[in-house]
Design a protein around this motif. Structure first.
Motif: not given
Length: 465
Positions: A293, A295-296, A299-300, A323, A327, A399, A402-403
């Motif tokens: 999360k 990292h998410q 990236c977002e 968003q 995840l 993941f 997805s990114i």
């Protein structure tokens, strides 16, 4: 005959509504790993039905188990069965006692929802097709409540998700349109300059994504190293605990019958490893979710930065796209029973062993048992390690994919629209006015739909609160 699975089909209204019912192994049964298997599975459930009966309404073992369940399941319902055995006064007294225990012993603060039923009467009513008796048994109330709580709630959640996703897609399309419109309006030289500026921003974003990928790979490597360390620690812990249990069984009971020793092993090993598997899985799930999360989030932010840079360069309004992807580590949606290796079979004692003094024979048995325990521990720890490793690998792979997809979508929402407009400017300048008129018309229509979806999402969120 060895049978692992039997599938039966039944035309139940509840199941047709999308509800999945899982009958867990007994709590406090002779086989301790049944309880552990139940606890390991509960976090995947939306709600739990806790079945009690008048004899007694709830035991101390069930109260202790209930305390663990509360931390793993968002909603609890209680089913008080066998009401046909009680008078109205006895039923009222039993339910009052149950509520008191749930409040004082189990720590339930809110008024528990208790369904009073006679499963036997409900079964007989179903067989006879008697709707009145089905309702009288109390089973109809449970069925209706489950359909309303689970199926209908999921339907509302699905509708809201579709509305939010649709709006996100529309906002993406609107941004493409606005970028295309501005690209068609501005002079060609200025458009080419802005394209170069955007390409510089995109190149920077690609570099950041590469750096983020390297960090993600490093975190994955460290997570796997940590898994290996925990597996080794588990092997030592398992050997120590299981060996102590079996040694005590042999020494305290003065037991040298190796068939009975094998039975004790078959009881001890599944209980230990079912618990260990649950503990390790939950720990890695929590740690990996927190890690990914983080990292998410970065990236977002990168994806939103691409969109914002494009909006600023081409001087159009910037609207952040919500968003909505959450995840989660991949899970098996069905009940899984782990088959733990609990016996290789001790090599039989020879004739010479029976002639030895008792103490010497006992030491020889202990030595053979320890060798077997060590081999079984190694095999079962590997099962735990391998299962957890697959979850980790799947989580990081899904993941990263997805990114990359989100980044590609962000680029497509900006660069592709501008490149298409640039191509039209160079090849068919006489059609620019007509294309602008078409795109402006589309923009008005999509904006209206987006506003309607925004109102719908807000309305759904208000009802949920």
């Amino acid at each position: 005959m060895e049978v692992e699975q039997v599938e039966l089909e039944f035309p139940a209204r509840l199941l047709k509504q999308g509800v999945s019912l899982i009958d867990t192994p007994g709590i406090g049964s002779t086989f301790e790993h049944n309880t552990e298997a139940t606890l390991n599975f509960l976090p995947q459930c939306d709600a739990a039905l806790f079945l009690v009966s008048p004899d007694p309404p709830i035991t101390a073992i069930e109260v202790d188990f209930l305390k663990e369940v509360r931390a793993k399941v968002p909603r609890l319902f209680f089913v008080f069965n066998k009401i046909d055995y009680l008078s109205a006064a006895d039923l009222e007294q039993s339910v009052a006692f149950l509520k008191k225990v749930l409040s004082e012993k189990a720590g339930l603060k809110d008024e528990p929802q208790i369904f009073c039923v006679s499963a036997l009467a409900g079964l007989q009513a179903k067989k006879a097709g008697n709707a009145a008796d089905w309702q009288k048994s109390g089973m109809e109330q449970i069925e209706s409540h489950l359909i309303n709580f689970l199926a209908n709630n999921k339907q509302r959640a699905l509708e809201e998700a579709i509305a939010r996703k649709s709006r996100a897609v529309l906002l993406d399309a609107l941004m493409r349109l606005q970028l295309g419109i501005e690209s068609l309006k501005m002079p060609l030289e200025r458009l080419e300059e802005k394209r170069r500026l955007l390409e510089e921003k995109l190149e920077s974003a690609r570099y950041q994504r590469t750096m983020e990928g390297d960090m993600l790979e490093g975190d994955k490597r460290r997570a796997i190293e940590q898994l290996e360390e925990r597996a080794e620690a588990l092997r030592k812990e398992a050997f120590g605990q299981i060996s102590e249990i079996i040694h005590n069984y042999i020494l305290l009971k003065n037991q040298l019958d190796e068939k009975l020793i094998q039975q004790e092993l078959r009881k001890t090993i599944p209980a230990f490893f079912e618990h260990a598997f649950g503990e390790m899985s939950r720990a890695f799930e929590k740690e990996t979710n927190l890690l990914l999360k983080a990292h998410q989030k970065r990236c977002e932010e990168l994806v939103q930065r691409i969109r914002k840079d494009a909006a600023e360069i081409f001087e159009i309004p910037y609207v952040p796209v919500e968003q909505i992807d959450i995840l989660e580590l991949p899970k098996n949606p069905h009940w899984v029973t782990h088959h733990w290796n609990d016996s290789f079979g001790l090599p039989p004692e020879g004739f010479f062993d029976f002639l030895l003094p008792h103490s010497l024979r006992q030491r020889r048995v202990l030595k053979r048992v320890d060798a077997q325990i060590d081999a079984l521990v190694v095999q079962n720890v590997e099962n735990v390690r391998w299962s957890t490793l697959q979850i980790l690998n799947d989580a990081f792979r899904i993941f990263a994919q997805s990114i990359d997809n989100k980044l590609a979508e962000a680029v497509a929402a900006t660069k592709n629209a501008i490149d298409a407009a640039h191509q039209k400017r160079r090849e068919r300048s006489e059609m620019v006015a007509e294309e602008l008129q078409r795109m402006e018309s589309l923009k008005v229509g999509l904006s209206a739909i987006s506003d309607e979806l925004q109102s719908l999402c807000s309305s759904m969120a208000g009802k949920e609160r």
